[in-house]
Design a protein around this motif. Structure first.
Motif, PDB file in Angstrom:
ATOM      1  N   PRO A   1       0.819  -1.117   0.047  1.00 57.57           N
ATOM      2  CA  PRO A   1      -0.046  -0.061   0.112  1.00 57.57           C
ATOM      3  C   PRO A   1       0.954   1.088  -0.034  1.00 57.57           C
ATOM      4  CG  PRO A   1      -0.972  -1.581   1.417  1.00 57.57           C
ATOM      5  CD  PRO A   1       0.514  -1.976   1.185  1.00 57.57           C
ATOM      6  N   GLN A   2       1.860   1.171   0.738  1.00 59.36           N
ATOM      7  CA  GLN A   2       2.795   2.462   0.712  1.00 59.36           C
ATOM      8  C   GLN A   2       3.465   2.612  -0.460  1.00 59.36           C
ATOM      9  OE1 GLN A   2       5.861   2.466   3.886  1.00 59.36           O
ATOM     10  NE2 GLN A   2       6.557   4.228   3.119  1.00 59.36           N
ATOM     11  N   GLN A   3       3.867   1.691  -1.318  1.00 61.26           N
ATOM     12  CA  GLN A   3       4.561   1.747  -2.482  1.00 61.26           C
ATOM     13  C   GLN A   3       3.481   2.168  -3.565  1.00 61.26           C
ATOM     14  OE1 GLN A   3       6.070  -2.298  -2.773  1.00 61.26           O
ATOM     15  NE2 GLN A   3       8.046  -1.584  -2.435  1.00 61.26           N
ATOM     16  N   ALA A   4       2.143   1.753  -3.497  1.00 64.03           N
ATOM     17  CA  ALA A   4       1.197   2.227  -4.326  1.00 64.03           C
ATOM     18  C   ALA A   4       0.897   3.553  -4.487  1.00 64.03           C
ATOM     19  CB  ALA A   4      -0.178   1.474  -4.264  1.00 64.03           C
TER      20      ALA A   4
ATOM     21  N   VAL B   1      -7.765   5.115   0.297  1.00 62.19           N
ATOM     22  CA  VAL B   1      -6.777   4.410   1.303  1.00 62.19           C
ATOM     23  C   VAL B   1      -7.252   4.826   2.876  1.00 62.19           C
ATOM     24  CG1 VAL B   1      -4.483   4.417   2.250  1.00 62.19           C
ATOM     25  CG2 VAL B   1      -5.160   4.463  -0.250  1.00 62.19           C
ATOM     26  N   VAL B   2      -7.461   6.364   3.004  1.00 66.72           N
ATOM     27  CA  VAL B   2      -8.043   6.623   4.372  1.00 66.72           C
ATOM     28  C   VAL B   2      -9.263   6.288   4.863  1.00 66.72           C
ATOM     29  CG1 VAL B   2      -8.368   8.756   5.695  1.00 66.72           C
ATOM     30  CG2 VAL B   2      -6.279   8.777   4.122  1.00 66.72           C
ATOM     31  N   THR B   3     -10.190   6.477   3.661  1.00 62.98           N
ATOM     32  CA  THR B   3     -11.659   6.021   3.954  1.00 62.98           C
ATOM     33  C   THR B   3     -12.099   4.637   4.127  1.00 62.98           C
ATOM     34  OG1 THR B   3     -12.366   8.061   2.171  1.00 62.98           O
ATOM     35  CG2 THR B   3     -13.922   6.134   2.720  1.00 62.98           C
ATOM     36  N   ALA B   4     -11.055   3.722   3.673  1.00 63.21           N
ATOM     37  CA  ALA B   4     -11.349   2.367   3.839  1.00 63.21           C
ATOM     38  C   ALA B   4     -11.404   2.064   5.554  1.00 63.21           C
ATOM     39  CB  ALA B   4     -10.200   1.460   3.265  1.00 63.21           C
TER      40      ALA B   4
ATOM     41  N   PRO C   1     -18.884  -6.377   2.687  1.00 63.30           N
ATOM     42  CA  PRO C   1     -17.876  -7.581   2.636  1.00 63.30           C
ATOM     43  C   PRO C   1     -16.627  -6.896   1.765  1.00 63.30           C
ATOM     44  CG  PRO C   1     -19.791  -8.477   1.550  1.00 63.30           C
ATOM     45  CD  PRO C   1     -20.232  -7.195   2.694  1.00 63.30           C
ATOM     46  N   LEU C   2     -17.344  -6.302   0.681  1.00 64.93           N
ATOM     47  CA  LEU C   2     -16.279  -5.839  -0.311  1.00 64.93           C
ATOM     48  C   LEU C   2     -15.303  -4.662   0.285  1.00 64.93           C
ATOM     49  CD1 LEU C   2     -18.536  -5.529  -3.582  1.00 64.93           C
ATOM     50  CD2 LEU C   2     -16.503  -7.107  -3.466  1.00 64.93           C
ATOM     51  N   CYS C   3     -15.873  -3.814   0.879  1.00 65.08           N
ATOM     52  CA  CYS C   3     -15.227  -2.849   1.422  1.00 65.08           C
ATOM     53  C   CYS C   3     -14.104  -3.436   2.711  1.00 65.08           C
ATOM     54  CB  CYS C   3     -15.900  -1.696   2.179  1.00 65.08           C
ATOM     55  SG  CYS C   3     -16.932  -0.760   0.912  1.00 65.08           S
ATOM     56  N   GLY C   4     -14.717  -4.596   3.415  1.00 64.64           N
ATOM     57  CA  GLY C   4     -14.006  -5.061   4.234  1.00 64.64           C
ATOM     58  C   GLY C   4     -12.899  -5.780   3.564  1.00 64.64           C
TER      59      GLY C   4
ATOM     60  N   VAL D   1      -6.768  -6.089   2.651  1.00 62.43           N
ATOM     61  CA  VAL D   1      -5.541  -5.830   1.811  1.00 62.43           C
ATOM     62  C   VAL D   1      -4.760  -4.652   2.272  1.00 62.43           C
ATOM     63  CG1 VAL D   1      -4.756  -5.375  -0.530  1.00 62.43           C
ATOM     64  CG2 VAL D   1      -6.660  -6.878  -0.029  1.00 62.43           C
ATOM     65  N   LEU D   2      -5.436  -3.374   2.526  1.00 59.12           N
ATOM     66  CA  LEU D   2      -4.594  -2.165   2.825  1.00 59.12           C
ATOM     67  C   LEU D   2      -3.860  -2.309   4.336  1.00 59.12           C
ATOM     68  CD1 LEU D   2      -7.018   0.565   1.409  1.00 59.12           C
ATOM     69  CD2 LEU D   2      -4.879  -0.132   0.445  1.00 59.12           C
ATOM     70  N   TYR D   3      -4.775  -2.719   5.099  1.00 57.62           N
ATOM     71  CA  TYR D   3      -4.273  -2.632   6.503  1.00 57.62           C
ATOM     72  C   TYR D   3      -3.686  -3.867   7.266  1.00 57.62           C
ATOM     73  CZ  TYR D   3      -5.662   2.217   6.035  1.00 57.62           C
ATOM     74  OH  TYR D   3      -5.774   3.348   5.634  1.00 57.62           O
ATOM     75  N   GLU D   4      -4.093  -5.108   6.763  1.00 62.62           N
ATOM     76  CA  GLU D   4      -3.717  -6.250   7.427  1.00 62.62           C
ATOM     77  C   GLU D   4      -2.931  -7.271   6.395  1.00 62.62           C
ATOM     78  OE1 GLU D   4      -7.427  -7.879   8.483  1.00 62.62           O
ATOM     79  OE2 GLU D   4      -7.999  -6.640  10.181  1.00 62.62           O
TER      80      GLU D   4
END
Length: 330
Positions: A267-270, A281-284, A299-302, A307-310
Motif C-alpha cells: 500500500p505504501q508503494q502504491a 486508502v484513508v476512507t477504508a 464484505p467488499l469494503c472489508g 489488503v490495505l491494513y492487514e
C-alpha cells in the motif's frame, strides 16, 4: 451575477473547480499553503504541479494568505483532502465572511468516522453546509468537458447559490437536499474503486468488474441508510454515477492504487507511486469502523481494508469473497 469566491486547496480538484468558476466570470481566490506555489501560478498562469497544461483564467488569483483569500468573499469552497478538513476549518473559523461553507472534499473524518457536515458543525457552529459531489475527474472539468455534479444541502438557498455559480455551458449542477447520502456515495466509492483496480489488475475480467460495481452499490446503500440517507440518492450522480466513473477509468487515483496492489506493490508503494492523495486508502479505515459500529454488512469494503491494513494478499481477498455463503440479492 458574478461573485467573489474563495477556493481553499490548490490540488488538482480545487484548481479545476477554481478554473470552472473563473470561466463563469466569478472573481476567484485560490488558496494554497505555500507562497512559492501561489507566486508560480500567478506568474506562469498554470498550476505546474497538478494541471500543467491548463491556463488559469484571468479572474483567478492564487494566494497563500488565507485572510486575503477569505476577505469579502461571497462564497467559500473547501477542496482539501479529508485528513486536512478539520484543520483548515479551524483556521477558517475566525475569518469566515459568510455563515455558509461548501466543500468538494470526499471522505469521512478518519479518526472519528464523522461525515464532513458534522465536522463543519462542530468547528463552525450554525452555518449552512453544502456538499458538492458526483462523477467528475479534475482534468476533464478543467478542460471544459461536459460534467454533471450534485450540490447537496438541507439549506435550499445555500445549495441554489452554488448551483448558480457552477452551472454553465459544459457543467451541469443538480440540487439535492440529502447531504448525508451525497457524502456517503462520494466517500465509499473510493474504497470500491481500489477493489475494482485490484480485480482488473488480477485479470478477472468485465463480469467481475460489473459484479463488484453492483454489489458495491448495495454496500454504499446499506451504510447510507444506516446513517440516515435516502435510498434513491444512491441511484443518482453522487452514488451510481460516481461509482461507475471511479471503478472503470484509469484517471481514478483509487483505481490506480488497486492496480498497483494487484502488481504486488505494498500500500505504501502504491500511494507513493501515485504522488497524490488517494482518499480511498484513508476512507477504508473509517468505513470499516462505521460498518462494525452500525452492524452493516460490507464484505467488499472489508476485504479492501484487509489488503490495505492487514497485509492480506489480493488473491486471498478475492477467494474470501467467492467463498461466502449464497444469499438473496435484495
Amino acid at each position: 451575477m458574478s461573485d467573489t469566491l474563495a477556493v481553499l486547496g490548490a490540488g488538482s480538484w480545487g484548481t479545476a473547480l477554481a478554473i470552472a468558476l473563473a470561466r463563469r466570470g466569478h472573481a476567484v481566490r485560490l488558496w494554497t499553503l505555500l507562497p512559492a506555489d501561489a507566486d508560480g501560478m500567478n506568474a506562469l498562469r498554470v498550476n505546474a504541479q497538478f494541471l500543467p497544461d491548463i491556463v488559469l483564467p484571468p479572474p483567478l488569483v492564487a494566494t497563500a494568505d488565507l485572510a486575503a483569500a477569505l476577505s469579502g468573499a461571497n462564497g467559500v469552497l473547501v477542496a482539501v483532502p479529508s485528513r486536512a478538513f478539520r484543520e483548515v476549518l479551524v483556521r477558517v473559523a475566525p475569518l469566515l465572511p459568510v455563515r455558509a461553507i461548501a466543500w468538494a472534499t470526499k471522505g469521512f473524518e478518519e479518526d472519528t468516522g464523522k461525515l464532513l457536515h458534522q465536522v463543519a458543525g462542530e468547528v463552525l457552529g450554525e452555518v449552512a453546509c453544502v456538499a458538492i459531489s458526483g462523477p467528475s475527474f479534475a482534468g476533464e472539468v478543467a478542460l471544459g468537458l461536459p460534467t454533471a455534479l450534485a450540490v447537496a444541502s438541507p439549506d435550499a438557498d445555500a445549495a441554489s447559490g452554488w448551483v448558480r455559480r457552477l452551472h454553465g455551458d459544459t457543467l451541469r449542477a443538480y440540487l439535492s437536499d440529502d447531504i448525508v447520502g451525497v457524502q456517503v456515495g462520494g466517500a465509499v466509492k473510493n474504497v470500491l474503486a481500489i477493489g475494482a483496480g485490484i480485480a482488473d489488475g488480477l485479470g478477472f475480467g468485465a463480469n467481475a468488474r460489473a459484479a463488484l460495481i453492483t454489489r458495491g452499490l448495495a454496500e454504499v446503500q446499506r451504510l447510507g441508510l444506516a446513517l440516515g440517507a435516502r435510498r434513491d440518492t444512491f441511484l443518482g450522480l453522487s452514488g451510481l454515477g460516481d461509482l461507475l466513473l471511479t471503478c472503470t477509468d484509469n484517471q481514478s487515483r483509487n483505481r490506480r492504487v488497486g492496480l498497483a496492489l494487484a502488481e504486488g506493490k505494498t500500500p505504501q508503494q502504491a500511494v507513493e507511486a501515485l504522488g497524490q492523495v488517494a482518499e480511498g486508502v484513508v476512507t477504508a479505515r473509517a468505513v470499516r469502523q462505521l460498518a462494525e459500529r452500525l452492524a452493516v454488512n460490507m464484505p467488499l469494503c472489508g476485504e479492501v481494508y484487509r489488503v490495505l491494513y492487514e497485509r492480506r494478499d489480493p488473491h486471498a481477498a478475492v477467494q474470501a469473497l467467492l467463498a461466502r455463503e449464497p444469499s438473496a440479492e435484495l
